[in-house]
Design an enzyme around this catalytic site. Structure first.
Site, PDB file in Angstrom:
ATOM      1  N   ARG A  99      -8.235  -8.223  -8.780  1.00 33.52           N
ATOM      2  CA  ARG A  99      -8.966  -9.673  -8.463  1.00 33.52           C
ATOM      3  C   ARG A  99     -10.327  -9.462  -9.374  1.00 33.52           C
ATOM      4  O   ARG A  99     -10.979  -7.778  -9.195  1.00 33.52           O
ATOM      5  CB  ARG A  99      -9.068 -10.444  -7.168  1.00 33.52           C
ATOM      6  CG  ARG A  99      -9.466  -9.100  -6.418  1.00 33.52           C
ATOM      7  CD  ARG A  99      -9.928  -9.876  -5.017  1.00 33.52           C
ATOM      8  NE  ARG A  99     -10.734  -9.125  -3.882  1.00 33.52           N
ATOM      9  CZ  ARG A  99     -10.921  -8.248  -3.196  1.00 33.52           C
ATOM     10  NH1 ARG A  99      -9.262  -7.776  -3.532  1.00 33.52           N
ATOM     11  NH2 ARG A  99     -11.165  -7.650  -3.362  1.00 33.52           N
ATOM     12  N   LYS A 159       0.307  -1.425   0.276  1.00 37.20           N
ATOM     13  CA  LYS A 159      -0.344  -0.029  -0.235  1.00 37.20           C
ATOM     14  C   LYS A 159       0.777   1.617   0.267  1.00 37.20           C
ATOM     15  O   LYS A 159       0.086   2.006  -0.805  1.00 37.20           O
ATOM     16  CB  LYS A 159      -0.750  -0.109   1.601  1.00 37.20           C
ATOM     17  CG  LYS A 159      -2.032  -1.463   1.256  1.00 37.20           C
ATOM     18  CD  LYS A 159      -2.273  -1.914  -0.015  1.00 37.20           C
ATOM     19  CE  LYS A 159      -2.818  -2.716   0.445  1.00 37.20           C
ATOM     20  NZ  LYS A 159      -3.852  -3.157  -0.924  1.00 37.20           N
ATOM     21  N   GLU A 218      -2.566   7.889   8.055  1.00 36.00           N
ATOM     22  CA  GLU A 218      -3.291   9.088   6.631  1.00 36.00           C
ATOM     23  C   GLU A 218      -3.800   9.764   7.238  1.00 36.00           C
ATOM     24  O   GLU A 218      -4.425   9.449   8.731  1.00 36.00           O
ATOM     25  CB  GLU A 218      -3.825   7.682   5.756  1.00 36.00           C
ATOM     26  CG  GLU A 218      -3.095   7.812   5.535  1.00 36.00           C
ATOM     27  CD  GLU A 218      -4.254   6.566   4.390  1.00 36.00           C
ATOM     28  OE1 GLU A 218      -3.647   5.204   2.884  1.00 36.00           O
ATOM     29  OE2 GLU A 218      -5.170   6.244   4.060  1.00 36.00           O
TER      30      GLU A 218
HETATM   31  C1  MV4 Z   1      -9.713   5.573   5.446  1.00 33.96           C
HETATM   32  C2  MV4 Z   1     -11.197   5.784   5.764  1.00 33.96           C
HETATM   33  C3  MV4 Z   1     -11.298   6.831   6.209  1.00 33.96           C
HETATM   34  N1  MV4 Z   1     -10.182   7.820   5.986  1.00 33.96           N
HETATM   35  N2  MV4 Z   1      -8.356   5.602   5.293  1.00 33.96           N
HETATM   36  C4  MV4 Z   1      -9.438   1.294   3.923  1.00 33.96           C
HETATM   37  C5  MV4 Z   1     -10.165  -0.438   3.273  1.00 33.96           C
HETATM   38  C6  MV4 Z   1     -10.895   0.126   3.193  1.00 33.96           C
HETATM   39  N3  MV4 Z   1     -11.932  -1.124   3.046  1.00 33.96           N
HETATM   40  C7  MV4 Z   1     -12.141   0.855   4.573  1.00 33.96           C
HETATM   41  N4  MV4 Z   1     -10.445   1.590   4.786  1.00 33.96           N
HETATM   42  C8  MV4 Z   1     -10.953   3.081   5.363  1.00 33.96           C
HETATM   43  N5  MV4 Z   1      -9.598   4.323   5.183  1.00 33.96           N
HETATM   44  C9  MV4 Z   1      -8.783   7.426   5.685  1.00 33.96           C
HETATM   45  N6  MV4 Z   1      -7.790   7.779   6.085  1.00 33.96           N
HETATM   46  C10 MV4 Z   1     -12.199   4.731   5.835  1.00 33.96           C
HETATM   47  C11 MV4 Z   1     -11.976   3.579   5.386  1.00 33.96           C
HETATM   48  C12 MV4 Z   1     -13.711   2.482   5.034  1.00 33.96           C
HETATM   49  C13 MV4 Z   1     -13.800   2.499   6.516  1.00 33.96           C
HETATM   50  C14 MV4 Z   1     -12.876   2.605   7.959  1.00 33.96           C
HETATM   51  C15 MV4 Z   1     -13.774   2.253   9.570  1.00 33.96           C
HETATM   52  C16 MV4 Z   1     -14.854   1.354   8.870  1.00 33.96           C
HETATM   53  C17 MV4 Z   1     -15.781   1.170   7.754  1.00 33.96           C
HETATM   54  C18 MV4 Z   1     -14.895   2.140   7.085  1.00 33.96           C
HETATM   55  C19 MV4 Z   1     -15.848   1.658   5.449  1.00 33.96           C
HETATM   56  C20 MV4 Z   1     -15.163   1.861   3.925  1.00 33.96           C
HETATM   57  C21 MV4 Z   1     -14.184   2.534   4.290  1.00 33.96           C
END
Ligand code: MV4
Length: 472
Positions: A291, A115, A199
């Site tokens: 994928r 990443k 981040e």
């Molecule tokens: C984040 C984020 C907010 N800020 N990164 C990373 C993996 C992906 N499947 C979800 N991710 C996220 N990365 C930053 N800097 C919000 C998500 C995020 C998420 C985070 C917590 C709980 C549910 C989520 C659902 C989609 C995206």
């Protein structure tokens, strides 16, 4: 055309790949564990072989799968999703044995799997990334300095992570102190390397991803987006396409960014570029999945393009048969993941024998599944029983058609997420397209529902009572 394709997966995605091969007149070889020996996908394949006695290990056994492929005269392998689909060693093993891996190169898989490296690459290509750093952190002290520069809240992420794995939200310096070491050790245990990076945390984002198709001649297109914001603990539950949140200008800019991101690794075949979109409608590259995804079906429904067949054609060296301008988005689609989980018991997986199975049908209704009446839902595979994918000419039509389909869907013997989705289809925020990644936690309390005794349950209950009474 390939002589024979081995499907290195199980369940509904294995059946999906076998169906695509049948339409292309390509014979297939299914692999299965002992538990999967009597399943629909094995029955539909032209040949099948035991990959291992245990439920999971065989599906992850690179050299066993390669050996079976060579024994059966296979010249291509489709990995599906999960298991070895994003394992660069598996793609390499195929390449080294003269077997075509139906997917991207091992280099693209490896590049996007790191990443931190992926963030460096896409930023240089002018793609917006989440504000943060592009190198791993070596100490808590360094993390604290960086976090104070970026400003809280921040997210600690494992470089080898992905999906929801290796994520830690820190809203204060105390949070960071408390979680930094744990995040590093979890990353080391889960991914074999403890590289973590930081981040800026994007509050209440939408999770929107773009489907990419790229051939081996530099032609690359996107097939529009999927809004995957309705998740619970990083498990996607319902996906919709197109996203009710995007306007044409934002869609164009994000689509161009998705293509630019894929080009940074010379991407070929099918892939998905994930973005976060904040309430100001700014978007940020999150990661690229190398994928085919569970939710590819809604993109197929709104574009009419069979993504799995395109993967096979690209792997065979065919050029894309359409340009970006020729891709038309028509209508809207919703996918509901029908999981054997109890929404009223913290979504705990449920197991047992399916005693009744009636899937919905009618115009615009598609079921991708591998279960039937009498199937015993095991505890050792993921809980997804089937995917309900619905198409409608408009958002309102696809929502009402999905609600009708869920009302028709009958699965007995295990608890499922069907009643939960029926509530969501009636939720005013969902119907207005107003949802982000906090939707479930913010709305779920309002979605508590009574187990509705439907007509079929009533019939079973009355019949049981009559039978019991008549034997008194
Ligand atoms: C984040 C984020 C907010 N800020 N990164 C990373 C993996 C992906 N499947 C979800 N991710 C996220 N990365 C930053 N800097 C919000 C998500 C995020 C998420 C985070 C917590 C709980 C549910 C989520 C659902 C989609 C995206």
């Amino acid at each position: 055309m390939f002589k024979k394709v081995l499907v290195a997966n199980r369940g509904e995605i294995a059946l999906r790949i076998i169906r695509a091969c049948k339409e292309l007149n390509i014979p297939t070889v299914a692999i299965h564990s002992e538990a999967d020996a009597i399943t629909l996908y094995v029955k539909k394949a032209d040949e099948s072989c035991l990959v291992g006695p245990g439920p999971v290990a065989g599906y992850l056994n690179i050299y066993r799968i390669i050996d079976l492929a060579k024994q059966r005269g296979v010249d291509a392998i489709h990995p599906g999703y999960g298991f070895l689909a994003e394992n660069p060693e598996f793609a390499e093993a195929c390449e080294e044995n003269g077997i075509t891996f139906i997917g991207p190169s091992s280099g693209a898989i490896r590049g996007m799997g790191d990443k931190i490296f992926a963030r460096q690459l896409v930023r240089k290509a002018g793609v917006p990334i989440v504000p943060g750093i592009e190198h791993s952190i070596s100490s808590l002290k360094e993390a604290e300095e960086i976090a104070s520069e970026i400003g809280y809240p921040i997210m600690l992420k494992a470089s080898a992570g992905g999906g929801g794995r290796g994520l830690r939200l820190c809203r204060t310096p105390e949070d960071l102190k408390r979680t930094f070491e744990m995040a590093c050790s979890e990353a080391r245990k889960a991914f074999g390397k403890d590289d973590v990076y930081i981040e800026k945390y994007i509050e209440s984002p939408r999770h929107i991803e773009f489907q990419i198709l790229a051939d081996k001649y530099g032609n690359i297109v996107h097939l529009g987006e999927r809004d995957c914001s309705i998740q619970r603990r990083h498990q996607k539950l319902i996906e919709v396409a197109p996203s009710p949140f995007l306007d044409p200008d934002l869609r164009k800019r994000m689509g161009d960014a998705a293509i630019a991101a894929a080009k940074t690794v010379g991407y070929t075949n099918a892939g998905t570029v994930e973005f976060l979109v904040d309430k100001n409608r700014d978007f940020y590259f999150l990661e690229m999945n190398t994928r085919v995804q569970v939710e590819h079906t809604i993109t197929e429904e709104i574009t009419g393009i069979d993504i799995v067949k395109e993967m096979i054609r690209i792997a065979e060296g065919e050029k894309l048969s359409f340009t970006q301008e020729e891709i038309e988005i028509s209508g809207a689609a919703i996918e509901c993941r029908i999981n054997a989980e109890d929404p009223r018991n913290n979504f705990l997986p449920t197991t047992g024998r399916i005693t009744a199975y009636y899937s919905p049908g009618g115009f615009g209704v598609r079921i991708d599944g591998n279960v039937y009446r009498g199937y015993v839902v095991p505890s050792y595979y993921d809980s997804m029983l089937a995917k309900l994918t619905v198409w409608g000419r408009t958002w309102d039509e696809v929502v009402s058609r999905t609600a009708r389909s869920l009302d028709e869907f009958v699965i007995r013997g295990v608890k499922t997420t069907i009643p939960f989705y029926r509530q969501i289809m009636r939720d005013e925020y969902f119907r207005r397209g107003e949802f982000n990644t906090h939707y479930i936690e913010e709305r779920f309390d309002d979605l508590i529902y009574e187990d509705e005794m439907d007509r079929l349950d009533m019939v079973f209950a009355i019949a049981t009572a009559i039978t019991a009474h008549s034997y008194r």
